[in-house]
Every structure is written in structure tokens, then in C-alpha cells.
Enzyme design. Structure first.
Site, PDB file in Angstrom:
ATOM      1  CG  ASP A 109      57.258  23.215  29.259  1.00 35.38           C
ATOM      2  OD1 ASP A 109      56.460  22.505  28.621  1.00 35.38           O
ATOM      3  OD2 ASP A 109      58.466  22.961  29.356  1.00 35.38           O
ATOM      4  CG  ASP A 238      49.156  23.086  26.368  1.00 37.46           C
ATOM      5  OD1 ASP A 238      49.672  22.431  25.440  1.00 37.46           O
ATOM      6  OD2 ASP A 238      49.735  23.300  27.448  1.00 37.46           O
ATOM      7  CG  HIS A 267      53.032  24.212  25.597  1.00 43.80           C
ATOM      8  ND1 HIS A 267      52.620  23.678  26.798  1.00 43.80           N
ATOM      9  CD2 HIS A 267      54.388  24.282  25.668  1.00 43.80           C
ATOM     10  CE1 HIS A 267      53.683  23.418  27.549  1.00 43.80           C
ATOM     11  NE2 HIS A 267      54.765  23.789  26.886  1.00 43.80           N
TER      12      HIS A 267
END
Length: 286
Positions: A109, A238, A267
Site C-alpha cells: 500500500d 485486490d 488488499h
């Protein structure tokens, strides 16, 4: 402001350590002995996200996992902007403070851009890279930019601050029953008040606001790190960083890339597939 929360040693069995950066007091863990690996989280998580991976790798690696200012157990300084550039600077200071050399960096991320931003300035000290469900280029898909715009609106900013929306809906909404109540509360209780969530509220806006930094990374990563051994561990379900769009971009940037697909992971890959990630890192960087 510091968060008044003590992790439960049964789920976070690590010693807390602290570093006084130029922006504020940073919390991190430093476990094990061996080749160093630095783990960089995204939003709205903290080093707790890596607990299973650190526990699995610390028998053979020195595992360092950081909480950015405004996240986890780190300080929430009033005069810190919580922008990607600021987090990158503070992470670089921690790397220098720990005198890390020959280390592997993992980013997921926002941990990708933050970690890579610090790594490009210290390329000669990087052994290799692990990237999971992230991007180091301007984020162009309409859905991502719309998310940034909506989350940056006054109404949604209020929900992030007052209702802990990013943790409750996006993180815990995805992970659902995969977490125990104790584990879920470790994500909730480090963000207990409006003041404690101010760093979280900035992150969605950075999808658009950090375009300059991301554009620079798109040039610097291939130029300065492109020949380093790299590993992509990717949650194939994701919807944020879609594999068909992102993995080819990573292939273009690195000449020595291994890809491990995590077919059932979404994710937050560290929660969905810690065992596969542990094995992938151990195999790639023995």
C-alpha cells in the site's frame, strides 16, 4: 500526542522501541538476528499488520517494522503534515539511525512509495525489494481518483475522524472473520480519538496530492533500484491495486523480478497470506 495503548503480548509479542525523529517520536520493533528486513505498512494499518511475518522470519533475519507518525504507537505531532514526503523523510532518518546496510525493504500500500522514496536516496545500501499491492507511479485509474476525491470531502473526512471509517469499513470490512476480536481491537484501539486519526485522514487525499512525488518515483525506482533483486507478492483479488494493471509496471521497472501470486488474497496480504509471504521472502533472499 501519544496513544495510550499497550499491545497484548499474546498477539504482538515484541519489544517496543522508539526513535526521536525530526517530526516526532517514532515507534518500531526490531526483532531477530541476521540479514535485515525493513517492513513498511500502508493505511490505515501499523506494524501490527506484519506481526505474523516478523514472528515467522525473525529466526533467521533481523526484522524491523515501523509505525509512521500518526499511526500505530507513534506520536501524533500537531505540526506534522502527514504527507507522503514527510513520512519518507522520517523513515530515512530511522534507516540512518539504525545504520541499516545491505537490507531488504518490503512495502505494501503506501508503504511502497514511502519505503521506495527512502530507498532511492540510499540505493547503495539496498540488498533487495519486496513489493506487495502497491504503486510507485501516479495513480491514474478513475476509481482510485474518485475514491481520493470522495474521501477528501468534508463529509467523509468527518466520518474518518469521528467514526474511524477507514479502519471499521475498509480494513475490518475486508478482513471480517479472519481476525479475532483481540486482533481487530488492535487496529481500532491505536486510533481511539479524532486527534489520533488525523494522519489517517490525510492518506486518501495523497492519491491525488502526492502526484509529484509518485511521478519522481516512477523515474527514480527503475534508474536507481531497477537492477536490485526484487520480489512482488500480490493479492490477486485486490480491487485497489489490480494485478493486471500493476504487475506489468513492476516488470518494466526491475530486471531481476520474481512474482508470487496470492490467489485468494485481497488488499491486506499480510493478513490473508502470511505463510506464503514468509516462504517467498526466505526463498528469494536466503
Amino acid at each position: 500526542m501519544m496513544v495510550d495503548f499497550v499491545p497484548d503480548k499474546t498477539v504482538y509479542p515484541f519489544e517496543s522501541r522508539w526513535f526521536d525523529s525530526s517530526g516526532g517520536r517514532v515507534h518500531y520493533i526490531d526483532e531477530g538476528v541476521g540479514p535485515p528486513i525493513l517492513f513498511c505498512h500502508g493505511s490505515p494499518t501499523w506494524s501490527f499488520l506484519y506481526r505474523k511475518i516478523v514472528a515467522g522470519l525473525r529466526v533467521r533475519y533481523r526484522c524491523i517494522a515501523v509505525d509512521y507518525l500518526g499511526f500505530g504507537l507513534s506520536e501524533r505531532p500537531e505540526n506534522f503534515g502527514y504527507r507522503i514526503a514527510g513520512h519518507t523523510t522520517v523513515l530515512g532518518e530511522l534507516i540512518d539511525h539504525l545504520q541499516l546496510d545491505g537490507f531488504v525493504l518490503m512495502g505494501q500500500d503506501w508503504g511502497g512509495p514511502i519505503g521506495l522514496g527512502a530507498a532511492t536516496e540510499r540505493a547503495d545500501r539496498i540488498r533487495g525489494l519486496v513489493l506487495g499491492n502497491t504503486a510507485f507511479w501516479p495513480i491514474e485509474p478513475l476509481a482510485n481518483r474518485a475514491f481520493s476525491l470522495i474521501m477528501g470531502s468534508r463529509h467523509m473526512q468527518r466520518r474518518i475522524l469521528e467514526q474511524n471509517l477507514l479502519v471499521e469499513r475498509f480494513l475490518l470490512g475486508e478482513l471480517g472473520r479472519t481476525l479475532t476480536e483481540t486482533e481487530a481491537n488492535h487496529y481500532r484501539m491505536v486510533q481511539p480519538t479524532v486527534e489520533a486519526r488525523r494522519g489517517l485522514a490525510v492518506m486518501p487525499k495523497e492519491i491525488r496530492a502526492a502526484r509529484t512525488q509518485l511521478a519522481q518515483l516512477a523515474q527514480d525506482v527503475p534508474a536507481l533500484l531497477g537492477k536490485k533483486p526484487a520480489l512482488a507478492v500480490w493479492g490477486m483479488r485486490d480491487m485497489v491495486f489490480r494485478p493486471k494493471a500493476c504487475i506489468p509496471r513492476i516488470h518494466e521497472a526491475f530486471t531481476d523480478l520474481a512474482v508470487v501470486e496470492l490467489p485468494h488474497a485481497r488488499h491486506f496480504i499480510q493478513e490473508h497470506a502470511p505463510g506464503e509471504i514468509i516462504s517467498a521472502i526466505a526463498n528469494r533472499f536466503p
